[in-house]
Motif scaffolding. Structure first.
Motif, mmCIF file in Angstrom:
data_model
loop_
_atom_site.group_PDB
_atom_site.id
_atom_site.type_symbol
_atom_site.label_atom_id
_atom_site.label_comp_id
_atom_site.label_asym_id
_atom_site.label_seq_id
_atom_site.Cartn_x
_atom_site.Cartn_y
_atom_site.Cartn_z
ATOM 1 N N GLY A 1 -2.839 -10.331 2.663
ATOM 2 C CA GLY A 1 -2.498 -10.090 4.061
ATOM 3 C C GLY A 1 -1.918 -11.302 4.769
ATOM 4 O O GLY A 1 -1.834 -11.333 5.997
ATOM 5 N N ILE A 2 -1.510 -12.315 4.001
ATOM 6 C CA ILE A 2 -0.914 -13.521 4.593
ATOM 7 C C ILE A 2 0.553 -13.247 4.929
ATOM 8 O O ILE A 2 1.045 -13.633 5.975
ATOM 9 C CB ILE A 2 -1.026 -14.712 3.620
ATOM 10 C CG1 ILE A 2 -2.506 -15.055 3.378
ATOM 11 C CG2 ILE A 2 -0.273 -15.933 4.149
ATOM 12 C CD1 ILE A 2 -2.743 -16.047 2.254
ATOM 13 N N LEU A 3 1.238 -12.570 4.014
ATOM 14 C CA LEU A 3 2.639 -12.190 4.201
ATOM 15 C C LEU A 3 2.765 -10.675 4.122
ATOM 16 O O LEU A 3 1.909 -10.004 3.548
ATOM 17 C CB LEU A 3 3.522 -12.794 3.092
ATOM 18 C CG LEU A 3 3.771 -14.293 3.091
ATOM 19 C CD1 LEU A 3 4.588 -14.676 1.861
ATOM 20 C CD2 LEU A 3 4.485 -14.738 4.347
ATOM 21 N N ASP A 4 3.873 -10.162 4.657
ATOM 22 C CA ASP A 4 4.165 -8.742 4.483
ATOM 23 C C ASP A 4 5.530 -8.577 3.820
ATOM 24 O O ASP A 4 6.130 -9.558 3.368
ATOM 25 C CB ASP A 4 4.066 -7.981 5.820
ATOM 26 C CG ASP A 4 5.094 -8.444 6.856
ATOM 27 O OD1 ASP A 4 6.094 -9.082 6.484
ATOM 28 O OD2 ASP A 4 4.883 -8.144 8.043
ATOM 29 N N ASP A 5 6.037 -7.366 3.775
ATOM 30 C CA ASP A 5 7.296 -7.074 3.081
ATOM 31 C C ASP A 5 8.501 -7.784 3.676
ATOM 32 O O ASP A 5 9.535 -7.920 3.019
ATOM 33 C CB ASP A 5 7.562 -5.566 3.078
ATOM 34 C CG ASP A 5 6.642 -4.834 2.119
ATOM 35 O OD1 ASP A 5 6.061 -5.494 1.232
ATOM 36 O OD2 ASP A 5 6.506 -3.602 2.257
ATOM 37 N N GLN A 6 8.391 -8.230 4.919
ATOM 38 C CA GLN A 6 9.495 -8.935 5.561
ATOM 39 C C GLN A 6 9.922 -10.151 4.724
ATOM 40 O O GLN A 6 11.098 -10.427 4.590
ATOM 41 C CB GLN A 6 9.086 -9.367 6.974
ATOM 42 C CG GLN A 6 10.168 -10.065 7.755
ATOM 43 C CD GLN A 6 11.363 -9.183 8.073
ATOM 44 O OE1 GLN A 6 11.233 -7.974 8.210
ATOM 45 N NE2 GLN A 6 12.534 -9.778 8.155
ATOM 46 N N PHE A 7 8.944 -10.849 4.146
ATOM 47 C CA PHE A 7 9.272 -12.026 3.329
ATOM 48 C C PHE A 7 10.061 -11.607 2.083
ATOM 49 O O PHE A 7 11.009 -12.281 1.698
ATOM 50 C CB PHE A 7 8.011 -12.818 2.951
ATOM 51 C CG PHE A 7 8.326 -14.160 2.357
ATOM 52 C CD1 PHE A 7 8.701 -15.224 3.171
ATOM 53 C CD2 PHE A 7 8.268 -14.365 0.992
ATOM 54 C CE1 PHE A 7 9.017 -16.461 2.624
ATOM 55 C CE2 PHE A 7 8.583 -15.601 0.435
ATOM 56 C CZ PHE A 7 8.958 -16.652 1.257
ATOM 57 N N SER A 8 9.684 -10.501 1.490
ATOM 58 C CA SER A 8 10.416 -9.992 0.319
ATOM 59 C C SER A 8 11.855 -9.661 0.694
ATOM 60 O O SER A 8 12.783 -9.886 -0.090
ATOM 61 C CB SER A 8 9.739 -8.739 -0.240
ATOM 62 O OG SER A 8 8.451 -9.068 -0.702
#
Length: 140
Positions: A18-25
């Motif tokens: 839960g640190i990053l979401d799909d936006q980073f991908s």
């Protein structure tokens, strides 16, 4: 394990936690031969910008009478940049901090800014590893 696989595994772990979401991908997918340093540039810009915002929040909260409107504005910007990067946990903490600003609850705001700083340090550490792997992989 290939460096690219290590990078992708690291991102998957951060997403699972839960640190990053799909936006980073999605940011990763925007990187190509014409812009090989895109993710690195976005991440470094976010870190540089965020350090200043976190310091300003601390400064405002250390005042005996914090300017909650200015505080709310800075936190709103930080939430936006965090969400754009995919730093979902930090963005969620910013939402709570904005609620604290609206209630003019100094104790809650101070507690939340500590959590934000801790989350930021954790994110920076993990993304620094990601960028190191990227540097090794691309030879840059």
């Amino acid at each position: 394990m290939a460096l690219l696989e290590q990078q992708l595994e690291l991102v998957k772990c951060m997403q699972a936690e839960g640190i990053l979401d799909d936006q980073f991908s999605q940011l990763i997918q925007l990187q190509d031969e014409s812009n090989p340093d895109f993710v690195k540039e976005v991440v470094e810009l976010y870190f540089d910008d965020s350090v200043g915002k976190i310091e300003k929040v601390y400064q405002l909260l250390s005042s005996p009478t914090p300017d909650y409107d200015e505080l709310d504005q800075i936190v709103h910007q930080f939430k936006g940049s965090s969400a754009s990067l995919g730093a979902t946990y930090i963005a969620q903490l910013c939402i709570k901090l904005r609620e604290g600003c609206q209630q003019q609850n100094a104790a809650a705001c101070q507690q939340l800014v500590l959590q934000i700083r801790e989350a930021f340090v954790q994110l920076k550490g993990r993304l620094d590893v990601y960028l190191q792997l990227d540097k090794q992989r691309t030879g840059g």
